[in-house]
Design a protein around this motif. Structure first.
Motif, PDB file in Angstrom:
ATOM      1  N   ALA A   1     -55.500 -23.964  26.995  1.00 35.73           N
ATOM      2  CA  ALA A   1     -56.103 -23.231  28.113  1.00 35.73           C
ATOM      3  C   ALA A   1     -55.678 -21.763  28.085  1.00 35.73           C
ATOM      4  O   ALA A   1     -56.500 -20.859  28.274  1.00 35.73           O
ATOM      5  CB  ALA A   1     -55.700 -23.878  29.436  1.00 35.73           C
ATOM      6  N   ILE A   2     -54.387 -21.523  27.838  1.00 37.63           N
ATOM      7  CA  ILE A   2     -53.882 -20.147  27.787  1.00 37.63           C
ATOM      8  C   ILE A   2     -54.519 -19.384  26.634  1.00 37.63           C
ATOM      9  O   ILE A   2     -54.916 -18.213  26.774  1.00 37.63           O
ATOM     10  CB  ILE A   2     -52.347 -20.141  27.658  1.00 37.63           C
ATOM     11  N   GLU A   3     -54.632 -20.033  25.480  1.00 38.30           N
ATOM     12  CA  GLU A   3     -55.249 -19.384  24.318  1.00 38.30           C
ATOM     13  C   GLU A   3     -56.708 -19.029  24.586  1.00 38.30           C
ATOM     14  O   GLU A   3     -57.175 -17.952  24.197  1.00 38.30           O
ATOM     15  CB  GLU A   3     -55.147 -20.313  23.105  1.00 38.30           C
ATOM     16  N   ARG A   4     -57.423 -19.919  25.249  1.00 33.03           N
ATOM     17  CA  ARG A   4     -58.823 -19.629  25.583  1.00 33.03           C
ATOM     18  C   ARG A   4     -58.925 -18.450  26.542  1.00 33.03           C
ATOM     19  O   ARG A   4     -59.797 -17.589  26.398  1.00 33.03           O
ATOM     20  CB  ARG A   4     -59.475 -20.874  26.194  1.00 33.03           C
ATOM     21  N   ILE A   5     -58.034 -18.438  27.522  1.00 31.48           N
ATOM     22  CA  ILE A   5     -58.044 -17.339  28.484  1.00 31.48           C
ATOM     23  C   ILE A   5     -57.720 -16.019  27.795  1.00 31.48           C
ATOM     24  O   ILE A   5     -58.398 -14.998  28.010  1.00 31.48           O
ATOM     25  CB  ILE A   5     -57.038 -17.617  29.622  1.00 31.48           C
ATOM     26  N   TYR A   6     -56.705 -16.031  26.936  1.00 32.82           N
ATOM     27  CA  TYR A   6     -56.305 -14.808  26.248  1.00 32.82           C
ATOM     28  C   TYR A   6     -57.432 -14.300  25.353  1.00 32.82           C
ATOM     29  O   TYR A   6     -57.680 -13.086  25.269  1.00 32.82           O
ATOM     30  CB  TYR A   6     -55.043 -15.058  25.435  1.00 32.82           C
ATOM     31  N   ALA A   7     -58.130 -15.225  24.705  1.00 29.84           N
ATOM     32  CA  ALA A   7     -59.267 -14.830  23.874  1.00 29.84           C
ATOM     33  C   ALA A   7     -60.360 -14.183  24.728  1.00 29.84           C
ATOM     34  O   ALA A   7     -60.996 -13.200  24.302  1.00 29.84           O
ATOM     35  CB  ALA A   7     -59.821 -16.046  23.133  1.00 29.84           C
TER      36      ALA A   7
END
Length: 381
Positions: free
Chosen positions: A282-288
Protein backbone atom coordinates in the motif's frame (compact mmCIF):
# COMPACT_ATOMS: atom_id res chain seq x y z
CA UNK A 1 -2.67 14.99 56.93
CA UNK A 2 -3.04 11.23 57.20
CA UNK A 3 -6.79 11.46 56.54
CA UNK A 4 -6.18 13.58 53.48
CA UNK A 5 -3.69 11.07 52.14
CA UNK A 6 -6.13 8.21 52.84
CA UNK A 7 -8.90 10.04 51.03
CA UNK A 8 -6.70 10.55 47.99
CA UNK A 9 -5.73 6.89 47.96
CA UNK A 10 -9.37 5.82 48.18
CA UNK A 11 -10.32 8.22 45.39
CA UNK A 12 -7.55 6.83 43.19
CA UNK A 13 -8.62 3.23 43.89
CA UNK A 14 -12.26 4.04 43.22
CA UNK A 15 -11.38 5.65 39.89
CA UNK A 16 -9.31 2.63 38.84
CA UNK A 17 -12.12 0.30 39.91
CA UNK A 18 -14.69 2.15 37.82
CA UNK A 19 -12.33 2.08 34.84
CA UNK A 20 -11.88 -1.67 35.30
CA UNK A 21 -15.65 -2.18 35.57
CA UNK A 22 -16.21 -0.30 32.31
CA UNK A 23 -13.71 -2.50 30.51
CA UNK A 24 -14.52 -6.00 31.77
CA UNK A 25 -18.27 -5.97 32.46
CA UNK A 26 -21.31 -5.67 30.16
CA UNK A 27 -21.63 -1.93 30.89
CA UNK A 28 -20.96 -0.93 27.29
CA UNK A 29 -23.35 -3.44 25.67
CA UNK A 30 -25.95 -2.51 28.28
CA UNK A 31 -25.51 1.17 27.41
CA UNK A 32 -26.17 0.42 23.76
CA UNK A 33 -29.24 -1.71 24.49
CA UNK A 34 -30.85 0.70 26.96
CA UNK A 35 -30.06 4.00 25.27
CA UNK A 36 -28.49 3.95 21.82
CA UNK A 37 -30.54 1.26 20.12
CA UNK A 38 -33.92 2.77 21.10
CA UNK A 39 -32.59 6.18 20.03
CA UNK A 40 -31.41 4.88 16.65
CA UNK A 41 -34.72 3.07 16.14
CA UNK A 42 -36.79 6.18 16.88
CA UNK A 43 -34.60 8.31 14.63
CA UNK A 44 -35.04 5.78 11.83
CA UNK A 45 -38.83 5.53 12.25
CA UNK A 46 -39.51 9.23 12.72
CA UNK A 47 -37.06 10.61 10.17
CA UNK A 48 -38.52 12.63 7.30
CA UNK A 49 -37.29 11.61 3.87
CA UNK A 50 -36.81 14.06 1.01
CA UNK A 51 -36.12 12.60 -2.42
CA UNK A 52 -35.25 16.06 -3.76
CA UNK A 53 -32.14 16.23 -1.54
CA UNK A 54 -28.85 14.95 -3.04
CA UNK A 55 -28.79 11.20 -2.56
CA UNK A 56 -25.96 9.53 -0.64
CA UNK A 57 -24.94 5.86 -0.87
CA UNK A 58 -23.30 4.40 2.24
CA UNK A 59 -21.31 1.26 1.39
CA UNK A 60 -20.44 -1.26 4.10
CA UNK A 61 -18.41 -4.45 3.64
CA UNK A 62 -18.78 -7.06 6.39
CA UNK A 63 -17.24 -10.43 7.17
CA UNK A 64 -17.90 -12.53 10.31
CA UNK A 65 -18.89 -9.63 12.53
CA UNK A 66 -22.34 -10.48 13.85
CA UNK A 67 -21.65 -8.91 17.26
CA UNK A 68 -21.07 -5.39 15.89
CA UNK A 69 -22.53 -5.02 12.41
CA UNK A 70 -26.08 -4.58 13.71
CA UNK A 71 -25.20 -1.39 15.56
CA UNK A 72 -23.25 -0.09 12.56
CA UNK A 73 -26.37 -0.54 10.41
CA UNK A 74 -28.62 1.03 13.06
CA UNK A 75 -26.39 4.11 13.28
CA UNK A 76 -26.42 4.44 9.48
CA UNK A 77 -30.22 4.15 9.26
CA UNK A 78 -30.59 6.88 11.89
CA UNK A 79 -28.80 9.57 9.85
CA UNK A 80 -30.35 13.01 9.83
CA UNK A 81 -29.63 13.48 6.11
CA UNK A 82 -33.02 12.97 4.40
CA UNK A 83 -31.99 11.02 1.28
CA UNK A 84 -29.63 8.05 1.50
CA UNK A 85 -29.32 4.33 0.92
CA UNK A 86 -27.18 1.77 2.74
CA UNK A 87 -25.56 -0.99 0.70
CA UNK A 88 -24.31 -3.89 2.84
CA UNK A 89 -22.07 -6.49 1.19
CA UNK A 90 -21.62 -9.74 3.12
CA UNK A 91 -18.23 -11.07 2.07
CA UNK A 92 -18.92 -14.78 2.50
CA UNK A 93 -19.37 -14.78 6.29
CA UNK A 94 -19.33 -18.19 7.96
CA UNK A 95 -20.99 -17.16 11.23
CA UNK A 96 -24.44 -15.62 11.68
CA UNK A 97 -23.57 -12.33 9.99
CA UNK A 98 -25.34 -13.13 6.72
CA UNK A 99 -28.66 -13.93 8.38
CA UNK A 100 -28.36 -10.92 10.68
CA UNK A 101 -27.84 -8.36 7.91
CA UNK A 102 -30.70 -9.90 5.90
CA UNK A 103 -33.05 -8.87 8.73
CA UNK A 104 -32.28 -5.22 7.98
CA UNK A 105 -33.04 -5.44 4.25
CA UNK A 106 -35.57 -2.80 3.15
CA UNK A 107 -36.14 -0.16 0.52
CA UNK A 108 -33.30 1.91 1.97
CA UNK A 109 -31.01 -0.97 3.00
CA UNK A 110 -29.74 -3.22 0.20
CA UNK A 111 -28.06 -6.46 1.27
CA UNK A 112 -25.78 -8.39 -1.08
CA UNK A 113 -23.90 -11.64 -0.56
CA UNK A 114 -20.76 -12.88 -2.29
CA UNK A 115 -18.12 -15.55 -1.86
CA UNK A 116 -15.28 -14.44 0.40
CA UNK A 117 -12.96 -12.23 -1.65
CA UNK A 118 -11.75 -9.64 0.85
CA UNK A 119 -12.84 -6.10 1.80
CA UNK A 120 -11.59 -4.53 -1.43
CA UNK A 121 -13.73 -6.76 -3.61
CA UNK A 122 -16.74 -6.33 -1.31
CA UNK A 123 -16.49 -2.55 -1.41
CA UNK A 124 -16.07 -2.56 -5.18
CA UNK A 125 -19.22 -4.67 -5.50
CA UNK A 126 -21.13 -2.24 -3.30
CA UNK A 127 -20.02 0.77 -5.34
CA UNK A 128 -20.95 -1.02 -8.56
CA UNK A 129 -24.59 -1.17 -7.37
CA UNK A 130 -24.92 2.61 -7.18
CA UNK A 131 -27.12 4.05 -9.91
CA UNK A 132 -28.61 7.43 -8.97
CA UNK A 133 -26.65 8.74 -5.97
CA UNK A 134 -24.69 11.98 -6.07
CA UNK A 135 -22.38 11.09 -3.19
CA UNK A 136 -20.59 8.07 -1.72
CA UNK A 137 -19.59 7.32 1.88
CA UNK A 138 -17.96 4.20 3.35
CA UNK A 139 -18.66 2.73 6.78
CA UNK A 140 -16.80 -0.18 8.38
CA UNK A 141 -18.97 -2.85 9.96
CA UNK A 142 -17.57 -2.31 13.46
CA UNK A 143 -17.78 1.50 13.37
CA UNK A 144 -20.64 3.92 13.99
CA UNK A 145 -21.93 7.06 12.29
CA UNK A 146 -22.85 10.05 14.48
CA UNK A 147 -26.42 11.17 13.79
CA UNK A 148 -25.28 14.20 11.75
CA UNK A 149 -22.19 12.56 10.26
CA UNK A 150 -23.40 12.33 6.67
CA UNK A 151 -25.18 15.69 6.85
CA UNK A 152 -21.98 17.51 7.86
CA UNK A 153 -20.10 16.08 4.90
CA UNK A 154 -22.84 16.72 2.34
CA UNK A 155 -23.55 20.27 3.47
CA UNK A 156 -19.88 21.15 3.13
CA UNK A 157 -19.71 19.67 -0.39
CA UNK A 158 -22.91 21.43 -1.47
CA UNK A 159 -21.65 24.73 -0.10
CA UNK A 160 -18.18 24.65 -1.67
CA UNK A 161 -18.74 22.51 -4.76
CA UNK A 162 -15.79 20.33 -3.76
CA UNK A 163 -15.94 16.75 -5.10
CA UNK A 164 -14.20 15.33 -2.03
CA UNK A 165 -14.75 16.09 1.66
CA UNK A 166 -12.93 14.67 4.67
CA UNK A 167 -14.21 14.85 8.24
CA UNK A 168 -12.87 14.21 11.69
CA UNK A 169 -12.71 10.56 12.72
CA UNK A 170 -12.79 9.86 16.45
CA UNK A 171 -11.76 6.60 18.06
CA UNK A 172 -14.02 4.97 20.62
CA UNK A 173 -13.99 1.85 22.77
CA UNK A 174 -17.72 1.52 23.28
CA UNK A 175 -18.44 4.59 25.42
CA UNK A 176 -15.33 6.77 25.54
CA UNK A 177 -14.41 8.88 22.51
CA UNK A 178 -10.96 10.33 21.84
CA UNK A 179 -9.05 11.96 19.00
CA UNK A 180 -6.46 10.30 16.81
CA UNK A 181 -3.28 11.98 17.94
CA UNK A 182 -1.46 11.48 14.63
CA UNK A 183 -3.78 13.81 12.68
CA UNK A 184 -5.69 15.91 15.21
CA UNK A 185 -3.92 19.01 13.85
CA UNK A 186 -5.53 18.48 10.43
CA UNK A 187 -9.02 18.85 11.90
CA UNK A 188 -8.40 21.92 14.07
CA UNK A 189 -10.82 23.99 11.97
CA UNK A 190 -13.13 23.80 8.96
CA UNK A 191 -11.55 24.52 5.59
CA UNK A 192 -13.08 24.61 2.12
CA UNK A 193 -11.76 24.36 -1.43
CA UNK A 194 -8.15 23.59 -0.51
CA UNK A 195 -5.62 21.35 -2.28
CA UNK A 196 -3.04 18.82 -1.18
CA UNK A 197 -0.35 21.50 -1.48
CA UNK A 198 -2.30 23.69 0.95
CA UNK A 199 -2.45 20.91 3.55
CA UNK A 200 -0.12 17.98 2.72
CA UNK A 201 -0.47 16.71 6.28
CA UNK A 202 -3.82 15.18 5.31
CA UNK A 203 -1.80 12.22 4.03
CA UNK A 204 -1.65 11.17 7.69
CA UNK A 205 -5.32 10.23 7.29
CA UNK A 206 -5.56 7.49 4.67
CA UNK A 207 -8.55 5.75 6.24
CA UNK A 208 -11.49 5.24 3.89
CA UNK A 209 -13.99 6.18 6.60
CA UNK A 210 -15.12 9.73 7.44
CA UNK A 211 -14.95 10.87 3.83
CA UNK A 212 -17.45 11.82 1.14
CA UNK A 213 -16.85 11.37 -2.58
CA UNK A 214 -18.95 12.84 -5.36
CA UNK A 215 -19.78 9.91 -7.62
CA UNK A 216 -18.72 11.59 -10.86
CA UNK A 217 -15.34 12.40 -9.26
CA UNK A 218 -14.93 8.82 -7.97
CA UNK A 219 -15.46 7.45 -11.47
CA UNK A 220 -13.50 10.04 -13.43
CA UNK A 221 -10.49 9.63 -11.10
CA UNK A 222 -10.61 5.87 -11.66
CA UNK A 223 -10.82 5.13 -7.95
CA UNK A 224 -11.20 1.44 -7.18
CA UNK A 225 -9.99 -0.82 -4.38
CA UNK A 226 -7.16 -3.29 -4.99
CA UNK A 227 -8.37 -6.79 -4.18
CA UNK A 228 -6.83 -9.65 -2.24
CA UNK A 229 -4.85 -7.47 0.20
CA UNK A 230 -5.47 -5.62 3.45
CA UNK A 231 -4.79 -1.86 3.80
CA UNK A 232 -6.62 -1.69 0.49
CA UNK A 233 -8.16 1.67 1.33
CA UNK A 234 -4.92 3.64 1.67
CA UNK A 235 -4.00 4.02 -2.05
CA UNK A 236 -7.62 4.88 -2.87
CA UNK A 237 -7.80 7.71 -0.34
CA UNK A 238 -4.42 9.14 -1.36
CA UNK A 239 -5.51 8.91 -4.99
CA UNK A 240 -8.51 11.07 -4.09
CA UNK A 241 -6.31 13.64 -2.32
CA UNK A 242 -4.02 13.88 -5.33
CA UNK A 243 -6.74 13.86 -7.99
CA UNK A 244 -9.25 16.25 -6.42
CA UNK A 245 -9.05 19.77 -7.84
CA UNK A 246 -10.14 20.87 -4.36
CA UNK A 247 -11.45 19.31 -1.17
CA UNK A 248 -12.97 20.36 2.16
CA UNK A 249 -12.10 19.55 5.76
CA UNK A 250 -14.89 19.24 8.34
CA UNK A 251 -13.63 19.69 11.90
CA UNK A 252 -16.58 17.97 13.60
CA UNK A 253 -16.76 14.21 14.08
CA UNK A 254 -18.37 12.31 11.20
CA UNK A 255 -17.30 8.75 12.05
CA UNK A 256 -16.60 6.73 15.20
CA UNK A 257 -13.76 4.24 14.64
CA UNK A 258 -13.97 1.34 17.06
CA UNK A 259 -10.86 0.30 18.97
CA UNK A 260 -11.04 -3.48 19.09
CA UNK A 261 -9.24 -5.65 21.60
CA UNK A 262 -7.29 -8.88 21.40
CA UNK A 263 -6.09 -8.31 17.84
CA UNK A 264 -9.54 -8.96 16.37
CA UNK A 265 -9.14 -6.66 13.40
CA UNK A 266 -7.29 -8.03 10.38
CA UNK A 267 -5.19 -4.86 10.34
CA UNK A 268 -3.95 -5.55 13.88
CA UNK A 269 -2.05 -8.78 13.01
CA UNK A 270 1.28 -6.98 12.96
CA UNK A 271 3.60 -10.01 13.25
CA UNK A 272 2.38 -11.78 10.11
CA UNK A 273 4.59 -11.49 7.04
CA UNK A 274 1.52 -11.04 4.80
CA UNK A 275 0.23 -8.18 6.92
CA UNK A 276 3.61 -6.47 6.71
CA UNK A 277 3.87 -7.13 2.97
CA UNK A 278 0.36 -5.78 2.35
CA UNK A 279 1.11 -2.59 4.29
CA UNK A 280 4.35 -2.09 2.37
CA UNK A 281 2.52 -2.71 -0.91
CA UNK A 282 0.00 0.00 0.00
CA UNK A 283 2.82 2.41 0.90
CA UNK A 284 4.68 1.63 -2.33
CA UNK A 285 1.55 2.28 -4.38
CA UNK A 286 0.95 5.56 -2.61
CA UNK A 287 4.56 6.65 -3.06
CA UNK A 288 4.39 5.80 -6.76
CA UNK A 289 1.24 7.93 -7.05
CA UNK A 290 2.93 10.85 -5.29
CA UNK A 291 5.99 10.61 -7.57
CA UNK A 292 3.78 10.46 -10.66
CA UNK A 293 1.85 13.58 -9.69
CA UNK A 294 5.05 15.40 -8.72
CA UNK A 295 6.73 14.60 -12.06
CA UNK A 296 3.62 15.82 -13.86
CA UNK A 297 3.85 19.13 -11.99
CA UNK A 298 0.49 18.65 -10.30
CA UNK A 299 1.92 18.75 -6.75
CA UNK A 300 5.08 20.12 -5.16
CA UNK A 301 7.98 18.13 -3.71
CA UNK A 302 6.82 19.13 -0.24
CA UNK A 303 4.00 16.58 -0.47
CA UNK A 304 6.49 13.77 -1.17
CA UNK A 305 8.77 14.86 1.65
CA UNK A 306 5.94 14.99 4.16
CA UNK A 307 4.73 11.56 3.05
CA UNK A 308 8.16 10.07 3.73
CA UNK A 309 8.11 11.75 7.15
CA UNK A 310 4.72 10.18 7.80
CA UNK A 311 5.74 6.62 6.98
CA UNK A 312 8.85 6.95 9.15
CA UNK A 313 6.87 8.52 11.99
CA UNK A 314 3.92 6.13 11.96
CA UNK A 315 3.48 3.34 9.42
CA UNK A 316 6.88 1.69 9.72
CA UNK A 317 7.09 2.12 13.48
CA UNK A 318 3.97 -0.01 13.87
CA UNK A 319 5.99 -2.98 12.61
CA UNK A 320 9.52 -2.49 13.94
CA UNK A 321 8.35 -2.90 17.54
CA UNK A 322 7.25 -6.44 16.62
CA UNK A 323 10.67 -7.63 15.40
CA UNK A 324 11.35 -9.50 18.63
CA UNK A 325 8.22 -11.62 18.11
CA UNK A 326 8.46 -12.07 14.35
CA UNK A 327 10.49 -14.34 12.05
CA UNK A 328 13.77 -13.62 10.28
CA UNK A 329 11.83 -13.53 7.01
CA UNK A 330 9.67 -10.77 8.45
CA UNK A 331 12.74 -8.65 9.21
CA UNK A 332 14.27 -9.31 5.79
CA UNK A 333 11.08 -8.24 4.00
CA UNK A 334 10.94 -5.06 6.05
CA UNK A 335 14.63 -4.22 5.59
CA UNK A 336 14.59 -4.70 1.82
CA UNK A 337 11.33 -2.99 0.92
CA UNK A 338 11.34 -0.22 3.53
CA UNK A 339 14.98 0.43 2.67
CA UNK A 340 14.03 0.95 -0.98
CA UNK A 341 11.25 3.34 0.00
CA UNK A 342 13.54 5.41 2.22
CA UNK A 343 16.57 5.37 -0.07
CA UNK A 344 16.00 9.00 -1.04
CA UNK A 345 14.99 10.27 2.41
CA UNK A 346 17.19 13.21 3.30
CA UNK A 347 18.72 14.01 6.69
CA UNK A 348 16.11 16.75 6.98
CA UNK A 349 13.35 14.19 6.43
CA UNK A 350 14.75 11.95 9.17
CA UNK A 351 15.19 14.92 11.52
CA UNK A 352 11.62 16.11 10.98
CA UNK A 353 10.11 12.65 11.43
CA UNK A 354 8.68 11.89 14.85
CA UNK A 355 7.79 8.88 16.93
CA UNK A 356 9.59 7.04 19.70
CA UNK A 357 11.14 4.41 17.43
CA UNK A 358 12.38 6.13 14.30
CA UNK A 359 15.92 5.12 15.36
CA UNK A 360 14.80 1.48 15.10
CA UNK A 361 13.38 2.10 11.63
CA UNK A 362 16.67 3.59 10.47
CA UNK A 363 18.77 0.85 12.03
CA UNK A 364 16.58 -1.83 10.44
CA UNK A 365 17.12 -0.44 6.94
CA UNK A 366 20.84 0.32 7.36
CA UNK A 367 22.09 -2.29 9.85
CA UNK A 368 21.58 -5.96 10.68
CA UNK A 369 18.84 -7.90 12.40
CA UNK A 370 21.05 -8.64 15.40
CA UNK A 371 21.89 -4.96 15.84
CA UNK A 372 18.23 -4.02 15.57
CA UNK A 373 17.11 -6.64 18.10
CA UNK A 374 19.78 -5.49 20.55
CA UNK A 375 18.55 -1.90 20.23
CA UNK A 376 14.98 -3.04 20.80
CA UNK A 377 16.02 -5.03 23.89
CA UNK A 378 17.86 -1.99 25.24
CA UNK A 379 14.60 -0.03 24.92
CA UNK A 380 12.69 -2.77 26.72
CA UNK A 381 10.78 -3.88 23.63
Amino acid sequence: MRLTHTALVLKHRARNFLKWVSLVTPVRPLFRVLFMRPFWFLRFRLAKRDASAPKVSIVMAVWNNETMVGDAIRSARAQSWPNFELIVVDDGSTDGTGKLVDRFASDSVKVLHQKNAGPGAARNKGVDQITDSKYLVFLDSDDLLPIHGVRRLVESAESSGSPFVIGKLERFDGIRRFDRRDNVHVYARDRKAITIDDEPRVLSDANISAKLYRMDFWRSAGLRFPEGVVYEDMPVVVGAYLSAPQFDIVSKCVNLWRVRGEGQSITQKKTEVKSLADRLTAIERIYAQVLEFEKAGKITGKVRELYLERIISLDLQLFVVKFGYASEEYFDVFAKRAGALLANATETTWANAGGAHKDIVRLAVTGTRDETLKRLAAKGL
